[in-house]
Design a protein around this motif. Structure first.
Motif, PDB file in Angstrom:
ATOM      1  N   ILE A 173       2.649  10.429   0.517  1.00  0.00           N
ATOM      2  CA  ILE A 173       2.815  10.740   1.576  1.00  0.00           C
ATOM      3  C   ILE A 173       3.740  12.578   1.876  1.00  0.00           C
ATOM      4  O   ILE A 173       4.364  12.660   1.041  1.00  0.00           O
ATOM      5  CB  ILE A 173       3.878  10.516   2.583  1.00  0.00           C
ATOM      6  CG1 ILE A 173       3.333   8.264   2.787  1.00  0.00           C
ATOM      7  CG2 ILE A 173       4.367  10.177   4.163  1.00  0.00           C
ATOM      8  CD1 ILE A 173       4.620   7.686   2.761  1.00  0.00           C
ATOM      9  N   LYS A 226      -4.472   9.015  -8.359  1.00  0.00           N
ATOM     10  CA  LYS A 226      -5.589   8.996  -7.145  1.00  0.00           C
ATOM     11  C   LYS A 226      -4.848   7.105  -7.274  1.00  0.00           C
ATOM     12  O   LYS A 226      -5.286   6.522  -5.874  1.00  0.00           O
ATOM     13  CB  LYS A 226      -6.592   8.789  -7.390  1.00  0.00           C
ATOM     14  CG  LYS A 226      -7.619  10.120  -8.466  1.00  0.00           C
ATOM     15  CD  LYS A 226      -9.092   9.596  -8.160  1.00  0.00           C
ATOM     16  CE  LYS A 226      -9.346  10.992  -8.224  1.00  0.00           C
ATOM     17  NZ  LYS A 226     -11.207  11.558  -8.693  1.00  0.00           N
ATOM     18  N   GLN A 227      -4.544   6.174  -7.838  1.00  0.00           N
ATOM     19  CA  GLN A 227      -4.050   4.917  -7.592  1.00  0.00           C
ATOM     20  C   GLN A 227      -2.437   5.023  -6.733  1.00  0.00           C
ATOM     21  O   GLN A 227      -2.248   4.085  -6.364  1.00  0.00           O
ATOM     22  CB  GLN A 227      -4.041   4.303  -8.380  1.00  0.00           C
ATOM     23  CG  GLN A 227      -4.945   4.117  -9.426  1.00  0.00           C
ATOM     24  CD  GLN A 227      -4.758   3.785 -11.018  1.00  0.00           C
ATOM     25  OE1 GLN A 227      -4.243   3.754 -12.097  1.00  0.00           O
ATOM     26  NE2 GLN A 227      -5.174   2.200 -10.386  1.00  0.00           N
ATOM     27  N   LEU A 228      -1.961   5.916  -6.619  1.00  0.00           N
ATOM     28  CA  LEU A 228      -0.394   6.429  -5.508  1.00  0.00           C
ATOM     29  C   LEU A 228      -0.444   6.424  -4.869  1.00  0.00           C
ATOM     30  O   LEU A 228      -1.405   6.840  -4.152  1.00  0.00           O
ATOM     31  CB  LEU A 228       0.705   7.173  -6.395  1.00  0.00           C
ATOM     32  CG  LEU A 228       0.546   7.150  -8.118  1.00  0.00           C
ATOM     33  CD1 LEU A 228       1.277   8.496  -8.743  1.00  0.00           C
ATOM     34  CD2 LEU A 228       1.534   5.541  -8.287  1.00  0.00           C
ATOM     35  N   ASP A 229      -0.072   6.560  -3.637  1.00  0.00           N
ATOM     36  CA  ASP A 229       0.133   6.584  -2.194  1.00  0.00           C
ATOM     37  C   ASP A 229       1.286   7.954  -2.215  1.00  0.00           C
ATOM     38  O   ASP A 229       1.545   7.650  -2.174  1.00  0.00           O
ATOM     39  CB  ASP A 229       0.907   5.621  -1.627  1.00  0.00           C
ATOM     40  CG  ASP A 229       0.000   4.236  -1.457  1.00  0.00           C
ATOM     41  OD1 ASP A 229      -1.610   4.888  -1.705  1.00  0.00           O
ATOM     42  OD2 ASP A 229       0.313   2.671  -1.139  1.00  0.00           O
ATOM     43  N   ILE A 252       6.833   8.631  -3.257  1.00  0.00           N
ATOM     44  CA  ILE A 252       6.143   8.129  -3.686  1.00  0.00           C
ATOM     45  C   ILE A 252       6.116   6.425  -3.305  1.00  0.00           C
ATOM     46  O   ILE A 252       7.574   6.044  -3.122  1.00  0.00           O
ATOM     47  CB  ILE A 252       5.420   8.228  -4.563  1.00  0.00           C
ATOM     48  CG1 ILE A 252       5.612   9.030  -5.440  1.00  0.00           C
ATOM     49  CG2 ILE A 252       5.137   6.802  -5.843  1.00  0.00           C
ATOM     50  CD1 ILE A 252       4.740   9.979  -6.993  1.00  0.00           C
ATOM     51  N   LYS A 253       5.423   5.715  -2.864  1.00  0.00           N
ATOM     52  CA  LYS A 253       5.784   4.724  -2.410  1.00  0.00           C
ATOM     53  C   LYS A 253       6.545   3.474  -3.466  1.00  0.00           C
ATOM     54  O   LYS A 253       5.705   3.501  -4.069  1.00  0.00           O
ATOM     55  CB  LYS A 253       5.101   4.057  -1.476  1.00  0.00           C
ATOM     56  CG  LYS A 253       4.739   4.699   0.217  1.00  0.00           C
ATOM     57  CD  LYS A 253       3.154   4.565   1.130  1.00  0.00           C
ATOM     58  CE  LYS A 253       3.323   4.511   1.909  1.00  0.00           C
ATOM     59  NZ  LYS A 253       1.797   3.374   2.547  1.00  0.00           N
TER      60      LYS A 253
END
Length: 158
Positions: free
Chosen positions: A30, A25-28, A7-8
């Motif tokens: 990878i 859904k608000q988290l980025d 998580i960024k």
């Protein structure tokens, strides 16, 4: 297939803090999958962050670290550390020493001179299969084993 998610977080790299968001859904996210291009195995046994912020991964039959400048995973192969056991966990203690657990080879502690101290059943471990390593506020190292319970190491004594 095992998957690693990162998580960024601008506050500090690689730390997952409670983001206080209403929805995932608000988290980025990878996603790194096991592939030759990503240089990360399919099976991730353990992840630890060292004092200097480097992320280390126990994967398949080796140790990798994440090079944040090149955004790639690289092999970490300390000189003199036996490579014939499956590594299961890695831990950096409060003195900056690294500990490596294995599936049947016991526990290895990296010494400042580049050598390693090996701890096995013959030395007092209850099992040579190390599943986790931690340290308490009194600098006691706690060793979780598969099938043998827990050992502690204080002042180099099991």
């Amino acid at each position: 297939m095992a998957t690693l998610l990162q998580i960024k977080d601008d506050e500090k790299k690689h730390k997952i803090k409670n983001p206080n968001v209403a929805s995932l859904k608000q988290l980025d996210f990878i996603q790194y999958k096991g592939s030759k291009e990503e240089e990360l195995g399919k099976y991730v046994f353990d992840i630890t962050e060292s004092e200097d912020g480097t992320l280390y991964f126990i994967i398949n039959r080796e140790i990798r670290y994440y090079d944040s400048k090149e955004k790639s995973f690289k092999t970490y192969q300390p000189e003199n550390l036996p490579q014939f056991y499956q590594f299961t966990c890695i831990f950096e203690d409060s003195r900056g020493d690294f500990w490596f657990g294995t599936d049947i080879g016991g526990l290895y502690k990296a010494n400042k001179d580049g050598s390693y101290t090996s701890y096995q059943v013959k030395d007092g471990l209850v099992s040579n299969f190390i599943s986790c390593i931690s340290e308490d506020l009194n600098n006691t190292v706690w060793i979780g084993t598969w099938g043998g319970g827990i050992n502690t190491i204080t002042n180099k004594k099991i």
